[in-house]
Design a protein around this motif. Structure first.
Motif, mmCIF file in Angstrom:
data_model
loop_
_atom_site.group_PDB
_atom_site.id
_atom_site.type_symbol
_atom_site.label_atom_id
_atom_site.label_comp_id
_atom_site.label_asym_id
_atom_site.label_seq_id
_atom_site.Cartn_x
_atom_site.Cartn_y
_atom_site.Cartn_z
ATOM 1 N N UNK A 114 0.811 -1.071 0.042
ATOM 2 C CA UNK A 114 -0.063 -0.056 0.031
ATOM 3 C C UNK A 114 0.859 1.307 0.019
ATOM 4 N N UNK A 115 2.055 1.227 0.623
ATOM 5 C CA UNK A 115 2.846 2.494 1.167
ATOM 6 C C UNK A 115 4.151 2.630 0.437
ATOM 7 N N UNK A 116 4.830 1.358 0.460
ATOM 8 C CA UNK A 116 6.208 1.326 0.240
ATOM 9 C C UNK A 116 6.944 1.390 1.600
ATOM 10 N N UNK A 117 8.191 1.655 1.467
ATOM 11 C CA UNK A 117 9.035 1.625 2.469
ATOM 12 C C UNK A 117 8.853 3.183 3.245
ATOM 13 N N UNK A 118 9.142 3.060 4.383
ATOM 14 C CA UNK A 118 9.017 4.221 5.622
ATOM 15 C C UNK A 118 10.261 4.300 6.265
ATOM 16 N N UNK A 119 11.047 5.420 6.242
ATOM 17 C CA UNK A 119 12.176 5.717 6.927
ATOM 18 C C UNK A 119 12.137 7.196 7.642
ATOM 19 N N UNK A 120 12.977 7.246 8.522
ATOM 20 C CA UNK A 120 13.083 8.536 9.314
ATOM 21 C C UNK A 120 13.702 9.488 8.494
ATOM 22 N N UNK A 121 13.422 10.719 8.922
ATOM 23 C CA UNK A 121 14.071 12.073 8.249
ATOM 24 C C UNK A 121 15.030 12.645 9.236
ATOM 25 N N UNK A 122 16.183 12.947 8.844
ATOM 26 C CA UNK A 122 16.926 13.752 9.845
ATOM 27 C C UNK A 122 16.438 14.914 10.463
ATOM 28 N N UNK A 123 16.478 15.206 11.887
ATOM 29 C CA UNK A 123 15.832 15.975 12.670
ATOM 30 C C UNK A 123 16.275 17.482 11.996
ATOM 31 N N UNK A 124 17.381 17.829 11.332
ATOM 32 C CA UNK A 124 17.584 19.113 10.816
ATOM 33 C C UNK A 124 16.804 19.385 9.798
#
Length: 305
Positions: A114-124
């Motif tokens: 449904x959505x593909x991979x999910x990863x975090x984003x650097x806080x900056x």
């Protein structure tokens, strides 16, 4: 110049619309990028239009639900895009573990499909928005409009120069000339907050609304009135079903039939019903509205003797 891009989610037209504004020849801003599995589609469409995806400098997330911004990490990773998001949603963009866990409980082994991979984003790269702040990008001013109700971390974005409001889900789902439905997934549905957000939009008095599901609408007054009426009607329908002692398992097929009949009466046909279901699954609204009544108004569910 405004570009509305059909992301062709799961190869289906008319489900997820990605809005892109040219602010300068080498500067694009995006409102809602869709999930990761439409990233390549959107990149290809930008290039087809003579636009460069590496020029997407800033992404404005209406909220963090995966169909709207599950792919934000791809834009940041590939092109260094800065992500603007409500402060209640920002931590989940940086560390999506809880978001992924919650979604996995709903979608199970369909998550990747449904959505593909999910990863975090650097806080900056994640910027917290504030209600009412005006973000200047070149000659363009975009104002943040905090609009809870569908989600507590929901923003709309007001482009005053065009009298255009990018409304995410707070102005509902409307596809292919069909009716305007209020998507009510768990866990944050708040009917009173949603009506307050509708009133806030009415006070802004836009000429046009841009919906992620799907596209541009030019009669906001009638649009918001229909949405508000249906939101109240759906909430009342769910309250009555719960007061009758029905479980969600029993309610789901009944609500699916109820909403399907609403859609068919509009003349969009079975194919149109399927597109609405992809954009706004009826079962999700059962869970969301049931949670709303049990959390906010349990006294309303008491069965009188």
């Amino acid at each position: 110049m405004l570009h509305l891009i059909d992301s062709l989610h799961l190869n289906t037209p008319g489900v997820i619309c990605v809005a892109v504004i040219e602010t300068a020849p080498d500067n694009l801003i995006m409102i809602d990028c869709g999930p990761a599995n439409v990233f390549e589609n959107v990149v290809s469409e930008l290039r087809r239009r003579g636009l460069h995806p590496e020029h997407v400098r800033q992404l404005f997330a209406t909220h963090i639900h995966l169909d709207h911004n599950g792919g934000a990490w791809r834009w940041q990773k590939e092109f260094g895009t800065i992500i603007h998001v409500h402060p209640k949603g920002a931590p989940h963009m940086v560390d999506p573990a809880r978001l992924v866990g919650s979604a996995t409980r709903i979608y199970g082994d369909q998550m990747d499909y449904l959505w593909g991979a999910i990863e975090g984003i650097p806080e900056y790269a994640v910027r917290n928005t504030q209600d009412g702040e005006v973000i200047q990008i070149g000659a363009l001013d975009l104002r943040v409009v905090e609009t809870p109700g569908h989600a507590q971390h929901h923003n709309a974005y007001w482009l005053s120069s065009e009298r255009l409001l990018f409304a995410g889900d707070i102005a509902g789902v409307a596809i292919g000339g069909g009716p305007i439905l209020p998507p009510c997934p768990p866990p944050d549905i708040d009917i009173e907050a949603w009506h307050s957000s509708i009133a806030k939009i009415q006070k802004i008095d836009p000429d046009r609304l841009a919906l992620t599901h799907f596209g541009l609408f030019t009669n906001p007054k009638a649009h918001l009135k229909e949405l508000s009426d249906r939101l109240s009607a759906w909430a009342e329908w769910m309250k009555n079903a719960l007061r009758a002692g029905k479980s969600e398992e029993i309610i789901v097929p009944e609500f699916q039939q109820f909403t399907e009949q609403e859609l068919l009466r509009s003349g969009i046909g079975e194919k149109g019903v399927a597109v609405y279901e992809q954009a706004d699954p009826a079962a999700m609204s059962v869970t969301g509205l049931s949670r709303y009544w049990k959390k906010h108004h349990p006294e309303a569910l008491a069965i009188s003797s």
